[in-house]
Design a protein around this motif. Sequence first.
Motif, PDB file in Angstrom:
ATOM      1  N   PRO A 199      71.136 194.287  24.099  1.00 50.84           N
ATOM      2  CA  PRO A 199      71.593 195.662  24.324  1.00 50.84           C
ATOM      3  C   PRO A 199      70.394 196.620  24.294  1.00 50.84           C
ATOM      4  N   LYS A 200      70.552 197.702  25.033  1.00 50.15           N
ATOM      5  CA  LYS A 200      69.455 198.645  25.268  1.00 50.15           C
ATOM      6  C   LYS A 200      68.683 199.027  24.003  1.00 50.15           C
ATOM      7  N   LYS A 201      69.444 199.415  22.982  1.00 46.25           N
ATOM      8  CA  LYS A 201      68.771 199.929  21.782  1.00 46.25           C
ATOM      9  C   LYS A 201      68.114 198.838  20.929  1.00 46.25           C
ATOM     10  N   GLY A 202      68.384 197.569  21.272  1.00 50.78           N
ATOM     11  CA  GLY A 202      67.790 196.492  20.483  1.00 50.78           C
ATOM     12  C   GLY A 202      66.349 196.170  20.884  1.00 50.78           C
ATOM     13  N   SER A 223      74.215 199.150  21.499  1.00 50.88           N
ATOM     14  CA  SER A 223      73.651 198.435  20.341  1.00 50.88           C
ATOM     15  C   SER A 223      74.407 197.133  20.077  1.00 50.88           C
ATOM     16  N   GLY A 224      75.002 196.589  21.110  1.00 50.62           N
ATOM     17  CA  GLY A 224      75.754 195.360  20.873  1.00 50.62           C
ATOM     18  C   GLY A 224      76.327 194.797  22.155  1.00 50.62           C
ATOM     19  N   ARG A 225      77.025 193.674  22.053  1.00 49.43           N
ATOM     20  CA  ARG A 225      77.644 193.046  23.205  1.00 49.43           C
ATOM     21  C   ARG A 225      78.728 192.081  22.719  1.00 49.43           C
ATOM     22  N   LEU A 229      71.533 191.455  14.318  1.00 49.65           N
ATOM     23  CA  LEU A 229      70.123 191.094  14.485  1.00 49.65           C
ATOM     24  C   LEU A 229      69.272 192.196  13.871  1.00 49.65           C
ATOM     25  N   ASP A 268      71.310 196.160  17.084  1.00 51.48           N
ATOM     26  CA  ASP A 268      71.710 194.996  17.873  1.00 51.48           C
ATOM     27  C   ASP A 268      72.697 194.171  17.055  1.00 51.48           C
ATOM     28  N   TRP A 281      73.012 183.016  16.920  1.00 54.51           N
ATOM     29  CA  TRP A 281      73.902 183.588  17.934  1.00 54.51           C
ATOM     30  C   TRP A 281      73.850 182.744  19.200  1.00 54.51           C
ATOM     31  N   LYS A 332      70.196 189.494  28.000  1.00 56.31           N
ATOM     32  CA  LYS A 332      71.364 189.816  27.183  1.00 56.31           C
ATOM     33  C   LYS A 332      71.209 191.016  26.266  1.00 56.31           C
ATOM     34  N   ARG A 365      76.098 192.067  17.343  1.00 52.85           N
ATOM     35  CA  ARG A 365      76.889 191.422  18.393  1.00 52.85           C
ATOM     36  C   ARG A 365      78.231 190.889  17.892  1.00 52.85           C
TER      37      ARG A 365
END
Lengths: 499, 499
Positions: free
Chosen positions: A37-40, B225-227, B239, B243, B30, A35, B245
């Motif tokens: 995200p890339k930059k995390g 940087s998110g979803r 987070l 990151d 989350w 799950k 979300r």
Amino acid sequence: MENTYLIEKDFKELLKEQSAYKEAIALAHWDMRTKIPKKGVEQRSEVVGFLAEKLHQLETSEKMKYFIDVLKDNTKDEIVRKTVEECEQNYERNRKIPHDEFKEYVMLQSKSEAIWQEAREKSDFTLFQPYLEKLVDYNKKFANYWGYEKNIYDALLHNYEPGVTTETLDQVFPALRNSLTSLLDKINQSTVKPDPQVLKGHFPKTKQEAFTLDILERMGYDFSSGRLDETIHPFAISLNINDVRVTTRYDEEDFLMAVFGTIHEGGHALYEQNINPNLASTPLATGTSMGIHESQSLFWENFVGRSESFWSSHYELFKNYAPEAFQSVPLNQFYRAVNEVKPSFIRIEADELTYPLHIMIRYELEKALINGEIDVKDLPGLWNEKMKDYLGIVPPSDKEGVLQDIHWSGGDFGYFPSYALGYMYAAQFNHTLNKEMNVNNLIASGEFDQIREWFTKHVHQYGKMKKPLEIVNDVTGEALDARYLVDYLTKKYSGIYQF
Amino acid sequence: MENTYLIEKDFKELLKEQSAYKEAIALAHWDMRTKIPKKGVEQRSEVVGFLAEKLHQLETSEKMKYFIDVLKDNTKDEIVRKTVEECEQNYERNRKIPHDEFKEYVMLQSKSEAIWQEAREKSDFTLFQPYLEKLVDYNKKFANYWGYEKNIYDALLHNYEPGVTTETLDQVFPALRNSLTSLLDKINQSTVKPDPQVLKGHFPKTKQEAFTLDILERMGYDFSSGRLDETIHPFAISLNINDVRVTTRYDEEDFLMAVFGTIHEGGHALYEQNINPNLASTPLATGTSMGIHESQSLFWENFVGRSESFWSSHYELFKNYAPEAFQSVPLNQFYRAVNEVKPSFIRIEADELTYPLHIMIRYELEKALINGEIDVKDLPGLWNEKMKDYLGIVPPSDKEGVLQDIHWSGGDFGYFPSYALGYMYAAQFNHTLNKEMNVNNLIASGEFDQIREWFTKHVHQYGKMKKPLEIVNDVTGEALDARYLVDYLTKKYSGIYQF
């Protein structure tokens, strides 16, 4: 003998703290692979490193040492006794490595993995060579710290398959290899070949997902204690007994990957979901070894999933989800096609017959490396020689040869044999299971409950309460024996290839 | 002044440990709200409790005290200075509560939440009453430990909106209330009503999801940087800066929930994603207060998302995703319908005009409770009286009245005013923003970059480097003023309801 009740209570608190860190780390890993995200990723790696360090501190703390010393011979509780044993082994193995060396090694591992990735992409072994040399040196050093009886490699094997030694492997592998290569010769000579073309065709992801969810449900995977997600390199992971997650990968042009991959990971998950709840929050609440784990995944993937009985009972179900193109393929052609044997360069793409040969190549090479009988620089040549000898093919480049697997870049020497051991265990379990029930009939009627319950009774429930070879012996009444795998493969493939 | 370089380095290590725990806790939350299998919840709650306890230990450790004492007046680094301030405040507030009382309170909180749920389901306030009484008592006690200047309630307000006092609220709320009720009167008397029926109809989840993802992308939410995930009670969660979300909820018979809910949470997320990266791994790397956070979410939800300009530029986009039934609704009818004003019992279902009235009811009641001017047992009656006074309606049961919100069951007194403050901040920011650029034109052309960048420059980047009222003053050059919200609502709703 003193009254240890209160001490056991405190010990359990410490174990709960360990479990909490383990769950947080497992969740962080699961999220990173499904799950995040890339930059995390960058920050998350630090979080995982920090939590792993805290866990390590607990495992090697003076407090832990105290509990081990006090409880070791003084508890009447069998679970506590086994837990102390497990903690002691962890403690001893961790304490034997000087802290500075361990830190250097951890840094080397993460660097090596990045370099290995580059080396593999460029198919340039020389990039990876100096790192691999250092990793081998560290592993030799650690093996000496840990100690061993006969062969230095045994100290590494112990990390993944405690109780199994090179002596055991050197007894079973050569005979297995001879049987497999001779079977492979017969298959290569056969003129009755399956036609893999019948499996080609577009299979939408959503339909594959629905089908794999259905299969998992039928296997008895408990969705109130787990879930299925998409990932790049599929895995199963246990956060705790009540949260065991499965992942898979969908290739719309090759549905086999998701179907057999999910059944495989589902087999791992059934093991973790069915551990005795009394072991929860102890380090015993997980599979006892890589090999026994693999016996569960491979039993479901191969002995169930790739069997004629399975497709006789699930082919209509498959067709309910499959696109038009697959509807006219006769069952027998389909069954033969999913069992095509064809030597391939890549281990994880190997069929079930040639798979153990890939493992033996790795085992022989890493055993020789750790024993100082060969040099890292000679690996690519030796790899290709063995591929020629065992599988009759030579990879066109190191990318498809010695550089294909991630394991060595993480310093994981001693891991590979588990894959082949698991396969042999599975075959041996299958043999015993067949004495107690008609497995094919059950599979052919889609009744998996009895089979799953048998494994829960004999394997799953124990977690780490029993050692791998203890389980094999208790279940089958015999020591490890490769004969059952050979018998299974001979019977199955002489049918498919008619020899 | 001594050289504090090395001490600052150690201090930063401690902050990194805190951040690691915070990220692990945030991820666990989350996951619990979006992905966790049912049976995993129990064990996870223990893991979160354990990690929160470890974080609390760091925040109140002797080590932390040492860093605060040494660095407080001795650092030249502005970020370090503000971080020390933040840590000191945390340290002081936490240390002032005796450990035993805090533990009892935490247990009371989780018990109360369960009881509140039961009470709400049964619409039986008497079940909840004894728990709420204890929660009020604890909060009074804590407020006294923490201290305050004029009103005991200020000590609680400080937890959510530092710098804002009852004095401020009592200045702005009554005037706001009068303006809102008078606007509401005019709206009630108007014969030109929007027709909410035009928004009714089935809107498939996958289409809603695609539309909301598209809108988030246009707002400038960074998906690397998110979803976006599905949940029951939508929220945004950070987070770390990279990151952040967002979650949403899809009701196939009411698409408004997902659309405006996602824009709202997207506004929160833009704040967290655009904090100055130099603040990473410090406690300053988050929004400065609940109110300023709400100003960002409400700006995007109401001032952008519910504006005529927005729908003039996004109505075709909406139709690309919307089912047939919505295709024939004229833009103007659609715009008026999404802005229908109608007094309702439930706060979170309120329209943007009556929403602040819901907040004021809660504020007045909890301020009186904490000041000992009313008793818990009188709440249901007082609640209904105020509903009648402010909104002209009386809930048919306590379930739709005093029992509707979770906040009090968690002991969150002082939280509610942030919602109304955020709304006033948003209107005041909007006023300033309009002096610098033609906001409506930008929205009408779908160009959000300038708007988002303005907020990043004036609000987001600072994280907790500035206090809420400092931001309001720096951005607008004025103190908090409810006039801007009243002006905005008057202008908008006199247009829609033609008065």
